[in-house]
Scaffold this active site. Structure first.
Site, PDB file in Angstrom:
ATOM      1  N   GLU A 236      50.507 103.828  57.995  1.00  0.00           N
ATOM      2  CA  GLU A 236      49.149 103.278  57.948  1.00  0.00           C
ATOM      3  C   GLU A 236      48.985 102.463  56.671  1.00  0.00           C
ATOM      4  O   GLU A 236      48.251 101.497  56.624  1.00  0.00           O
ATOM      5  CB  GLU A 236      48.109 104.380  58.026  1.00  0.00           C
ATOM      6  CG  GLU A 236      47.997 105.214  56.782  1.00  0.00           C
ATOM      7  CD  GLU A 236      47.078 106.388  56.972  1.00  0.00           C
ATOM      8  OE1 GLU A 236      47.221 107.064  57.994  1.00  0.00           O
ATOM      9  OE2 GLU A 236      46.239 106.620  56.105  1.00  0.00           O
TER      10      GLU A 236
ATOM     11  N   GLY B 232      45.601 109.526  57.987  1.00  0.00           N
ATOM     12  CA  GLY B 232      46.481 109.472  59.156  1.00  0.00           C
ATOM     13  C   GLY B 232      47.440 110.637  59.224  1.00  0.00           C
ATOM     14  O   GLY B 232      48.416 110.595  59.985  1.00  0.00           O
TER      15      GLY B 232
ATOM     16  N   ILE C 254      53.914 112.506  45.593  1.00  0.00           N
ATOM     17  CA  ILE C 254      55.186 112.897  46.198  1.00  0.00           C
ATOM     18  C   ILE C 254      55.747 111.841  47.151  1.00  0.00           C
ATOM     19  O   ILE C 254      56.936 111.516  47.068  1.00  0.00           O
ATOM     20  CB  ILE C 254      55.079 114.298  46.843  1.00  0.00           C
ATOM     21  CG1 ILE C 254      54.881 115.289  45.695  1.00  0.00           C
ATOM     22  CG2 ILE C 254      56.311 114.639  47.670  1.00  0.00           C
ATOM     23  CD1 ILE C 254      54.662 116.688  46.084  1.00  0.00           C
TER      24      ILE C 254
ATOM     25  N   GLY D  22      49.549 109.777  47.484  1.00  0.00           N
ATOM     26  CA  GLY D  22      49.836 110.845  46.519  1.00  0.00           C
ATOM     27  C   GLY D  22      51.149 110.616  45.803  1.00  0.00           C
ATOM     28  O   GLY D  22      51.896 109.690  46.117  1.00  0.00           O
TER      29      GLY D  22
ATOM     30  N   GLY E  80      52.583 108.695  53.131  1.00  0.00           N
ATOM     31  CA  GLY E  80      51.167 108.928  52.853  1.00  0.00           C
ATOM     32  C   GLY E  80      50.812 108.639  51.414  1.00  0.00           C
ATOM     33  O   GLY E  80      51.564 108.013  50.669  1.00  0.00           O
TER      34      GLY E  80
HETATM   35  N1  COA Z   1      43.863 124.813  44.149  1.00  0.00           N
HETATM   36  C1  COA Z   1      43.273 124.232  43.084  1.00  0.00           C
HETATM   37  N2  COA Z   1      43.549 122.982  42.659  1.00  0.00           N
HETATM   38  C2  COA Z   1      44.484 122.298  43.326  1.00  0.00           C
HETATM   39  C3  COA Z   1      45.159 122.840  44.443  1.00  0.00           C
HETATM   40  C4  COA Z   1      44.820 124.158  44.845  1.00  0.00           C
HETATM   41  N3  COA Z   1      45.399 124.720  45.891  1.00  0.00           N
HETATM   42  N4  COA Z   1      46.027 121.938  44.906  1.00  0.00           N
HETATM   43  C5  COA Z   1      45.924 120.862  44.129  1.00  0.00           C
HETATM   44  N5  COA Z   1      45.007 121.084  43.180  1.00  0.00           N
HETATM   45  C6  COA Z   1      44.594 120.139  42.158  1.00  0.00           C
HETATM   46  C7  COA Z   1      45.795 119.603  41.386  1.00  0.00           C
HETATM   47  O1  COA Z   1      46.108 120.449  40.283  1.00  0.00           O
HETATM   48  C8  COA Z   1      45.278 118.252  40.948  1.00  0.00           C
HETATM   49  O2  COA Z   1      44.379 118.468  39.870  1.00  0.00           O
HETATM   50  P1  COA Z   1      44.345 117.459  38.600  1.00  0.00           P
HETATM   51  O3  COA Z   1      43.884 116.142  39.199  1.00  0.00           O
HETATM   52  O4  COA Z   1      43.365 118.092  37.707  1.00  0.00           O
HETATM   53  O5  COA Z   1      45.755 117.418  38.113  1.00  0.00           O
HETATM   54  C9  COA Z   1      44.422 117.805  42.140  1.00  0.00           C
HETATM   55  O6  COA Z   1      44.067 118.999  42.820  1.00  0.00           O
HETATM   56  C10 COA Z   1      45.142 116.865  43.100  1.00  0.00           C
HETATM   57  O7  COA Z   1      46.368 117.478  43.521  1.00  0.00           O
HETATM   58  P2  COA Z   1      47.720 116.630  43.644  1.00  0.00           P
HETATM   59  O8  COA Z   1      48.746 117.515  44.202  1.00  0.00           O
HETATM   60  O9  COA Z   1      48.028 115.948  42.347  1.00  0.00           O
HETATM   61  O10 COA Z   1      47.251 115.514  44.660  1.00  0.00           O
HETATM   62  P3  COA Z   1      47.950 114.177  45.154  1.00  0.00           P
HETATM   63  O11 COA Z   1      47.410 113.030  44.419  1.00  0.00           O
HETATM   64  O12 COA Z   1      49.427 114.328  45.213  1.00  0.00           O
HETATM   65  O13 COA Z   1      47.372 114.087  46.644  1.00  0.00           O
HETATM   66  C11 COA Z   1      46.546 115.040  48.690  1.00  0.00           C
HETATM   67  C12 COA Z   1      47.549 115.159  47.547  1.00  0.00           C
HETATM   68  C13 COA Z   1      46.807 116.155  49.662  1.00  0.00           C
HETATM   69  C14 COA Z   1      45.110 115.153  48.157  1.00  0.00           C
HETATM   70  C15 COA Z   1      46.753 113.643  49.369  1.00  0.00           C
HETATM   71  O14 COA Z   1      48.044 113.585  49.881  1.00  0.00           O
HETATM   72  C16 COA Z   1      45.761 113.411  50.490  1.00  0.00           C
HETATM   73  O15 COA Z   1      44.694 112.910  50.236  1.00  0.00           O
HETATM   74  N6  COA Z   1      46.116 113.771  51.739  1.00  0.00           N
HETATM   75  C17 COA Z   1      45.218 113.720  52.890  1.00  0.00           C
HETATM   76  C18 COA Z   1      45.320 112.455  53.658  1.00  0.00           C
HETATM   77  C19 COA Z   1      46.675 112.132  54.144  1.00  0.00           C
HETATM   78  O16 COA Z   1      47.612 112.882  54.082  1.00  0.00           O
HETATM   79  N7  COA Z   1      46.794 110.956  54.656  1.00  0.00           N
HETATM   80  C20 COA Z   1      48.074 110.481  55.166  1.00  0.00           C
HETATM   81  C21 COA Z   1      48.305 109.059  55.075  1.00  0.00           C
HETATM   82  S1  COA Z   1      47.477 108.225  53.731  1.00  0.00           S
END
Ligand code: COA
Length: 427
Positions: free
Chosen positions: A238, A336, A219, A217, A215
């Site tokens: 995807e 996805g 990680i 992000g 996905g």
């Molecule tokens: N409360 C407050 N803030 C939070 C938080 C919480 N529980 N969890 C994360 N944040 C903040 C982080 O501190 C970070 O802030 P910053 O930008 O100021 O540093 C921001 O939110 C983004 O978090 P992060 O963990 O860095 O996001 P990421 O880039 O690793 O993406 C998802 C994580 C979940 C947003 C991303 O995986 C996603 O969009 N998933 C949904 C869609 C998906 O899974 N698709 C699958 C195939 S593409």
């Protein structure tokens, strides 16, 4: 008619193409690097004569004039996947809208007529010698849109790479505008120590010959970095980014054991650096398919040893996953995630992982929570979840009772929040 003649007949200036749009129209503008910037800028130039245009798009990667307050009377935008500060801000203020949907359903939204599109913008490559253009870096819902929209404007961009698996004949396009805009790239997220730690836990659970869905992000990228000593991995995903390209170049990913499409890296879009886009140009290993193929559980679920690796913002103690919202603020989309978690469940030897840092905002907020924040949504339900991974380890929730789940999740929460979480389950 000879395709070359057809091409010349359809070629117009950008201003003339955009003239076709009239007040009240629904316009589909594309996704990520396929968003046609030449057409979008000209539509904004003609804002004075256009009112109440509904724009549909997802994952915009560049600056966006059409959501600026001064364009409010002309354009209203609905995002099918939201990201980036200006977009999120506009949704929060109620100026733009959001549709939650599984990516597998995206083409069907148009095929079933849930949204009628008057004008679709597609960005394509230059035609090959047979008169076929290519959707290049992403196909997603393009075939469905071309089939169902009243008018198709194609931006033929000389920089769009060619994918032989996703082509469209000139005869399907109504107007053609030529451009040589640079492809919009997506910065490769730097990988930090914490993500690498999480990546290693997941890599330990991925066998040789597995097929990966990775996905969006930081990680998922760290997981890829931790797979250097694996053999014969494959891709049914995807999307892919630079991390996958590197593993293909190193011979770690070859899709030899992708039983659905042997030897192929199966995706619906690519997002990353110019290197990635250069690498995919006429690369026959890459099989681009619409998202109702890649993400359909009837396809992905047939891929053996499918490893679905996704991220989240919060997980509650029963295992409900919120990957989209911080409180009531939409910050992402379903994408996805749900499709692939279900597919991994169906796949022979499949596993699904939700990986997230245990805290946010400088360790002040736990991302393992007793309850999801008020206003937040469930992206993946608890009954579909298998592995949850943080920098403190792995919680395997499959077949576990509610108490066992809570205990396993508290063990991978940050130590400073464990006592508080324990108290919440006693309550
Ligand atoms: N409360 C407050 N803030 C939070 C938080 C919480 N529980 N969890 C994360 N944040 C903040 C982080 O501190 C970070 O802030 P910053 O930008 O100021 O540093 C921001 O939110 C983004 O978090 P992060 O963990 O860095 O996001 P990421 O880039 O690793 O993406 C998802 C994580 C979940 C947003 C991303 O995986 C996603 O969009 N998933 C949904 C869609 C998906 O899974 N698709 C699958 C195939 S593409």
């Amino acid at each position: 008619m000879d395709w070359k003649q057809d091409y010349e007949n359809k070629k117009v200036s950008v201003a003339k193409a955009i003239n076709k749009i009239k007040t009240g129209d629904n316009v589909y503008a594309g996704h990520a690097s396929t968003i046609s910037l030449t057409l979008m800028h000209e539509m904004c130039n003609q804002a004075d004569r256009l009112k109440d245009i509904q724009i549909f798009m997802q994952l915009p990667l560049t600056e966006i004039e059409y959501i600026k307050p001064e364009m409010e009377e002309s354009f209203h935008t609905t995002f099918l996947f939201a990201n980036g500060a200006p977009v999120l801000d506009s949704i929060r203020k109620g100026k733009s809208d959001f549709i939650a949907e599984n990516l597998s359903e995206l083409p069907k939204i148009f095929l079933k007529g849930a949204i009628d599109i008057d004008v679709v913008f597609v960005q394509v490559s230059r035609p090959n010698e047979l008169g076929m253009c290519s959707f290049g870096v992403g196909v997603m819902d393009n075939y469905a849109l071309i089939e169902t929209s009243k008018h198709v404007i194609a931006e033929v961009n000389s920089n769009m790479p060619f994918s032989e698996s996703a082509t469209i004949p000139i005869s399907k396009l109504d107007q053609i505008v030529e451009s040589s805009d640079p492809m919009v790239s997506f910065p490769v997220t730097p990988i930090d120590e914490l993500s690498l730690k999480i990546g290693k836990y997941i890599a330990d659970l991925i066998p040789d010959r597995a097929n990966l869905q990775v996905g969006i992000g930081s990680i998922p990228n760290a997981v890829l970095k931790s797979l250097k000593n694996k053999k014969d991995l494959g891709i049914h995903s995807e999307m892919i980014s630079d991390g996958v390209m590197e593993l293909v170049k190193e011979g770690i990913i070859n899709s030899k054991y992708n039983n659905l499409n042997p030897g192929k890296i199966v995706v619906t879009f690519l997002i990353g650096s110019q290197n990635l886009y250069d690498w995919m140009h006429y690369n026959s290993k890459i099989l681009l398919k619409p998202s109702n193929y890649t993400n359909d559980i009837r396809n992905a679920g047939r891929v053996d040893n499918l490893m679905a690796i996704n991220s989240a913002l919060q997980v509650d103690l029963t295992g409900q996953v919120n990957a989209e919202m911080i409180g009531s603020r939409q910050i992402s989309g379903v994408g996805g995630q749900s499709d692939f978690i279900k597919s991994a469940m169906l796949s022979e030897g499949g596993k699904s992982f939700i990986a997230l840092p245990s805290t946010a905002k400088g360790e002040t907020i736990s991302r393992i929570v007793a309850r999801l924040d008020e206003g937040a949504c469930v992206t993946t339900p608890r009954h579909d979840v298998q592995y949850i991974v943080t920098e403190y380890g792995v919680a395997y929730l499959y077949g576990k009772t509610m108490n066992q789940r809570a205990e396993a999740l508290i063990k991978i929460a940050h130590p400073k929040f464990r006592e508080e979480l324990m108290k919440s389950i006693k309550k």
